[in-house]
Design an enzyme around this catalytic site. Structure first.
Site, PDB file in Angstrom:
ATOM      1  N   HIS A   1       2.832  -6.970   5.484  1.00  0.00           N
ATOM      2  CA  HIS A   1       1.995  -5.559   5.868  1.00  0.00           C
ATOM      3  C   HIS A   1       1.993  -5.526   7.367  1.00  0.00           C
ATOM      4  O   HIS A   1       2.270  -4.442   7.787  1.00  0.00           O
ATOM      5  CB  HIS A   1       0.588  -5.603   5.341  1.00  0.00           C
ATOM      6  CG  HIS A   1      -0.138  -4.229   5.604  1.00  0.00           C
ATOM      7  ND1 HIS A   1       0.364  -2.984   5.333  1.00  0.00           N
ATOM      8  CD2 HIS A   1      -1.189  -4.313   6.290  1.00  0.00           C
ATOM      9  CE1 HIS A   1      -0.422  -2.243   5.905  1.00  0.00           C
ATOM     10  NE2 HIS A   1      -1.543  -2.795   6.529  1.00  0.00           N
TER      11      HIS A   1
ATOM     12  N   ASN B   1       0.804  -1.343  -0.068  1.00  0.00           N
ATOM     13  CA  ASN B   1      -0.029   0.081  -0.089  1.00  0.00           C
ATOM     14  C   ASN B   1       0.853   1.161   0.011  1.00  0.00           C
ATOM     15  O   ASN B   1       0.293   2.394  -0.356  1.00  0.00           O
ATOM     16  CB  ASN B   1      -0.777   0.187   1.137  1.00  0.00           C
ATOM     17  CG  ASN B   1      -0.205  -0.229   2.337  1.00  0.00           C
ATOM     18  OD1 ASN B   1       0.523  -1.283   2.686  1.00  0.00           O
ATOM     19  ND2 ASN B   1      -0.455   0.712   3.623  1.00  0.00           N
ATOM     20  N   HIS B   2       2.131   1.291   0.483  1.00  0.00           N
ATOM     21  CA  HIS B   2       3.016   2.283   0.215  1.00  0.00           C
ATOM     22  C   HIS B   2       3.894   2.349  -0.806  1.00  0.00           C
ATOM     23  O   HIS B   2       5.007   3.047  -1.080  1.00  0.00           O
ATOM     24  CB  HIS B   2       3.969   2.507   1.498  1.00  0.00           C
ATOM     25  CG  HIS B   2       3.360   2.641   2.751  1.00  0.00           C
ATOM     26  ND1 HIS B   2       2.597   3.941   3.000  1.00  0.00           N
ATOM     27  CD2 HIS B   2       3.130   1.690   3.769  1.00  0.00           C
ATOM     28  CE1 HIS B   2       2.033   3.585   4.403  1.00  0.00           C
ATOM     29  NE2 HIS B   2       2.346   2.459   4.782  1.00  0.00           N
TER      30      HIS B   2
END
Length: 273
Positions: free
Chosen positions: A178, A67-68
């Site tokens: 994550h 997600n980054h």
């Protein structure tokens, strides 16, 4: 085939542990292929081209994201020219980069690497279950590739476990990333795929999931942010999972890897011969 997946590299401490330890591990265990999640490598948020090249020079074969992926804006550009950098495949159509790729080992074997984002408690992207069907249909294990590694970057343990069961028997290894805290369930599923719910981070564990603990503690106790999150800078624990596959590409042996730092050490004993 001997595969090693190393969990989320967090900041300089994580990069230092990877760069210092991986060359010796590759030589000692005669590793065929190494995958690393690098989405927190640059100050805890994203990855730069320089850091990407440093990881590859240390012996990494492919770098997955999460997600980054695009927190460092330069990634939007250099990901197009770096085939070894894999972003989640279920980003919308037109997103720069690639969500899967096939790589050739030094011995000529073909390894498929796929990266996907979960949707529970995360930004809602395209359905990862539908997307993995497309990727595996395009490159089936034993036909299009000799081994396959899936990085499922997700928050919920239930979603990670359901996803592992969904692809069981069709990939060599499914790794959850994550959440940065390693789970104790590395195993071979009934269909033959290696699996771990969460591989853990490569970073300083005297922290809050890799971040210097003072700011997270202030936010939890006062509910008011006072500064940016910064990666913790102490000695990192390198966390990963090691898998050996058979002629059919499915897992035959699996074990967690934890080296250095604050966590209890663990490493596969089946390659120490």
């Amino acid at each position: 085939m001997r595969l090693l997946f190393i969990g989320d590299i967090v900041g300089r401490a994580g990069r230092t542990a990877l760069i210092h330890r991986l060359p010796a591990l590759r030589a000692r265990w005669r590793l065929d292929f190494v995958v690393v999640n690098g989405e927190n490598a640059a100050g805890g948020f994203g990855i730069t081209e320089t850091i990407c090249e440093e990881c590859l020079a240390a012996g990494v074969d492919a770098i997955t994201l999460g997600n980054h992926a695009f927190d460092q804006r330069e990634a939007l550009v250099f990901i197009e020219r770096q085939p070894r950098l894999i972003r989640p495949a279920n980003y919308p159509a037109g997103t720069p980069g690639r969500g899967a790729n096939v790589f050739e080992t030094a011995a000529g074997a073909r390894v498929l690497v796929i990266n996907l984002l979960g949707r529970v408690f995360m930004d809602a992207l395209d359905d990862p279950f539908q997307r993995i069907e497309q990727e595996l249909s395009a490159c089936p294990l034993g036909i299009g590739c000799d081994a396959s590694v899936v990085d499922f970057h997700a928050e919920a343990t239930s979603e990670k476990q359901a996803f592992g069961l969904f692809v069981d028997g069709r990939v060599s290894l499914v790794v959850g990333t994550h959440t940065h805290v390693p789970s104790a369930d590395a195993r071979i599923l009934s269909g033959g795929s290696g699996f771990i719910t969460e591989v853990g981070m490569t970073g300083d564990y005297d922290s809050v999931i890799g971040m210097d603990k003072e700011e997270p503690l202030r936010r939890f106790t006062r509910r008011i942010p006072s500064s940016r999150f910064e990666p913790a800078g102490g000695e990192a624990t390198l966390c990963g999972v090691a898998v050996e596959t058979g002629a059919d590409g499915l897992a035959r042996r699996i074990a967690p890897l934890r080296l250095g730092g604050a966590l209890c050490p663990a490493e596969p004993d089946f390659w120490n011969d």
